[in-house]
Write an enzyme that holds these catalytic residues in place. Sequence first.
Site, PDB file in Angstrom:
ATOM      1  N   LYS A 136       0.815  -1.222   0.000  1.00  0.00           N
ATOM      2  CA  LYS A 136       0.000   0.000   0.000  1.00  0.00           C
ATOM      3  C   LYS A 136       0.850   1.274   0.000  1.00  0.00           C
ATOM      4  O   LYS A 136       0.603   2.186  -0.770  1.00  0.00           O
ATOM      5  CB  LYS A 136      -0.926   0.058   1.234  1.00  0.00           C
ATOM      6  CG  LYS A 136      -2.072  -0.919   1.214  1.00  0.00           C
ATOM      7  CD  LYS A 136      -3.093  -0.573   2.285  1.00  0.00           C
ATOM      8  CE  LYS A 136      -2.524  -0.516   3.698  1.00  0.00           C
ATOM      9  NZ  LYS A 136      -1.943  -1.777   4.184  1.00  0.00           N
ATOM     10  N   ARG A 165      -9.845   1.722   8.702  1.00  0.00           N
ATOM     11  CA  ARG A 165      -9.346   0.388   9.023  1.00  0.00           C
ATOM     12  C   ARG A 165     -10.357  -0.436   9.787  1.00  0.00           C
ATOM     13  O   ARG A 165     -10.050  -1.555  10.181  1.00  0.00           O
ATOM     14  CB  ARG A 165      -8.081   0.520   9.854  1.00  0.00           C
ATOM     15  CG  ARG A 165      -6.845  -0.104   9.182  1.00  0.00           C
ATOM     16  CD  ARG A 165      -5.675   0.240  10.018  1.00  0.00           C
ATOM     17  NE  ARG A 165      -4.493  -0.499   9.780  1.00  0.00           N
ATOM     18  CZ  ARG A 165      -3.439  -0.024   9.109  1.00  0.00           C
ATOM     19  NH1 ARG A 165      -3.482   1.138   8.524  1.00  0.00           N
ATOM     20  NH2 ARG A 165      -2.347  -0.741   9.031  1.00  0.00           N
ATOM     21  N   ARG A 182      11.069  -6.021   4.777  1.00  0.00           N
ATOM     22  CA  ARG A 182      10.878  -4.618   4.376  1.00  0.00           C
ATOM     23  C   ARG A 182      11.839  -3.697   5.126  1.00  0.00           C
ATOM     24  O   ARG A 182      12.062  -3.840   6.316  1.00  0.00           O
ATOM     25  CB  ARG A 182       9.433  -4.231   4.693  1.00  0.00           C
ATOM     26  CG  ARG A 182       9.118  -2.783   4.437  1.00  0.00           C
ATOM     27  CD  ARG A 182       7.652  -2.585   4.249  1.00  0.00           C
ATOM     28  NE  ARG A 182       6.859  -2.811   5.455  1.00  0.00           N
ATOM     29  CZ  ARG A 182       5.534  -2.729   5.474  1.00  0.00           C
ATOM     30  NH1 ARG A 182       4.870  -2.472   4.373  1.00  0.00           N
ATOM     31  NH2 ARG A 182       4.875  -2.927   6.591  1.00  0.00           N
ATOM     32  N   ARG A 234      10.962  -0.979  10.505  1.00  0.00           N
ATOM     33  CA  ARG A 234       9.879  -0.558  11.401  1.00  0.00           C
ATOM     34  C   ARG A 234       9.798  -1.487  12.596  1.00  0.00           C
ATOM     35  O   ARG A 234       9.932  -2.697  12.462  1.00  0.00           O
ATOM     36  CB  ARG A 234       8.541  -0.589  10.650  1.00  0.00           C
ATOM     37  CG  ARG A 234       8.325   0.615   9.784  1.00  0.00           C
ATOM     38  CD  ARG A 234       7.116   0.473   8.919  1.00  0.00           C
ATOM     39  NE  ARG A 234       5.934  -0.055   9.601  1.00  0.00           N
ATOM     40  CZ  ARG A 234       4.724  -0.093   9.050  1.00  0.00           C
ATOM     41  NH1 ARG A 234       4.536   0.371   7.824  1.00  0.00           N
ATOM     42  NH2 ARG A 234       3.704  -0.585   9.708  1.00  0.00           N
ATOM     43  N   ARG A 282      -0.938  -8.189  13.428  1.00  0.00           N
ATOM     44  CA  ARG A 282      -1.453  -7.204  12.462  1.00  0.00           C
ATOM     45  C   ARG A 282      -2.312  -7.891  11.410  1.00  0.00           C
ATOM     46  O   ARG A 282      -3.317  -7.347  10.962  1.00  0.00           O
ATOM     47  CB  ARG A 282      -0.286  -6.451  11.823  1.00  0.00           C
ATOM     48  CG  ARG A 282       0.386  -5.493  12.811  1.00  0.00           C
ATOM     49  CD  ARG A 282       1.717  -4.983  12.317  1.00  0.00           C
ATOM     50  NE  ARG A 282       1.628  -4.238  11.088  1.00  0.00           N
ATOM     51  CZ  ARG A 282       2.657  -4.046  10.247  1.00  0.00           C
ATOM     52  NH1 ARG A 282       3.844  -4.559  10.534  1.00  0.00           N
ATOM     53  NH2 ARG A 282       2.502  -3.352   9.160  1.00  0.00           N
TER      54      ARG A 282
HETATM   55  P1  AMP Z   1       0.587   1.122   8.566  1.00  0.00           P
HETATM   56  O1  AMP Z   1       1.776   1.985   8.334  1.00  0.00           O
HETATM   57  O2  AMP Z   1      -0.607   1.535   7.747  1.00  0.00           O
HETATM   58  O3  AMP Z   1       0.882  -0.352   8.425  1.00  0.00           O
HETATM   59  O4  AMP Z   1       0.142   1.347  10.096  1.00  0.00           O
HETATM   60  C1  AMP Z   1       1.011   1.007  11.165  1.00  0.00           C
HETATM   61  C2  AMP Z   1       0.233   0.951  12.454  1.00  0.00           C
HETATM   62  O5  AMP Z   1      -0.308   2.249  12.739  1.00  0.00           O
HETATM   63  C3  AMP Z   1      -0.953   0.002  12.486  1.00  0.00           C
HETATM   64  O6  AMP Z   1      -0.590  -1.332  12.758  1.00  0.00           O
HETATM   65  C4  AMP Z   1      -1.789   0.625  13.606  1.00  0.00           C
HETATM   66  O7  AMP Z   1      -1.238   0.319  14.874  1.00  0.00           O
HETATM   67  C5  AMP Z   1      -1.584   2.117  13.363  1.00  0.00           C
HETATM   68  N1  AMP Z   1      -2.605   2.639  12.432  1.00  0.00           N
HETATM   69  C6  AMP Z   1      -2.412   3.087  11.158  1.00  0.00           C
HETATM   70  N2  AMP Z   1      -3.576   3.481  10.613  1.00  0.00           N
HETATM   71  C7  AMP Z   1      -4.531   3.269  11.558  1.00  0.00           C
HETATM   72  C8  AMP Z   1      -5.929   3.441  11.597  1.00  0.00           C
HETATM   73  N3  AMP Z   1      -6.618   3.908  10.531  1.00  0.00           N
HETATM   74  N4  AMP Z   1      -6.583   3.137  12.751  1.00  0.00           N
HETATM   75  C9  AMP Z   1      -5.923   2.684  13.815  1.00  0.00           C
HETATM   76  N5  AMP Z   1      -4.607   2.451  13.847  1.00  0.00           N
HETATM   77  C10 AMP Z   1      -3.902   2.739  12.725  1.00  0.00           C
END
Ligand code: AMP
Length: 210
Positions: A13, A88, A127, A155, A166
């Site tokens: 993404k 989400r 990654r 990360r 996740r």
């Molecule tokens: P990502 O970079 O999109 O994989 O997001 C990393 C982490 O940020 C996720 O595993 C959540 O802990 C938090 N996060 C990102 N977007 C959201 C969201 N829309 N709602 C809640 N937590 C989020």
Amino acid sequence: MRLVLVGPPGAGKGTQAGVIAERLGIPAISTGDIFRANIKGGTPLGQEAKSYIDAGKLVPDEVTNRMIADRLSQDDAKNGFLLDGYPRNSEQAEHLDKILSEDGLAVDTVLELQVPEDLLVSRITGRRTSSKTGKIYHLEFNPPPADEVEHLTQRSDDTEEVVRDRLAVYRDETAPIIDFYAKQGKLKSIDAVGELDEVTKRALDSLQSA
Ligand code: AMP
């Protein structure tokens, strides 16, 4: 265009969001990136979000919804945006509909990146992000050029242990919004396995037929 990108962790993404948004001339807005920038900057929002992110859980809706409402009210998002990582869950999808409808607006299209679950773990644990350019690489599938190697970071939530959580959160909480948008006739799904450029092409072709 008001676009939402949906897909499991490791579907690509973040990488695709940057390229697609640039082609469409709209900002890519990643809630994960906003949280990570706040954690790095030691802000109250970052402190609130950190424990959830490190555990692979969703940051509470109340925090996330407020943050996205604020981000979407900024000038660069007035003529369209690509959301990466939001909504989400169903509550967030409803919240997004609500804040957009207050301005007479709506999500136009939701693009789902499909990747079989057995490929996701290796895509995530390999990654790496460059702290210099912000570019995302994969040690095996998209290796960085030599001058990026010393800048690579991983990360904290990309470890195998957190990834499993996740993926479970995605299955239980995020996947249902795909149905929500399908019922609204807004869903486009593409196969996101393949070369980066190939997947971008599939995405843009599918958006053109939207
Ligand atoms: P990502 O970079 O999109 O994989 O997001 C990393 C982490 O940020 C996720 O595993 C959540 O802990 C938090 N996060 C990102 N977007 C959201 C969201 N829309 N709602 C809640 N937590 C989020």
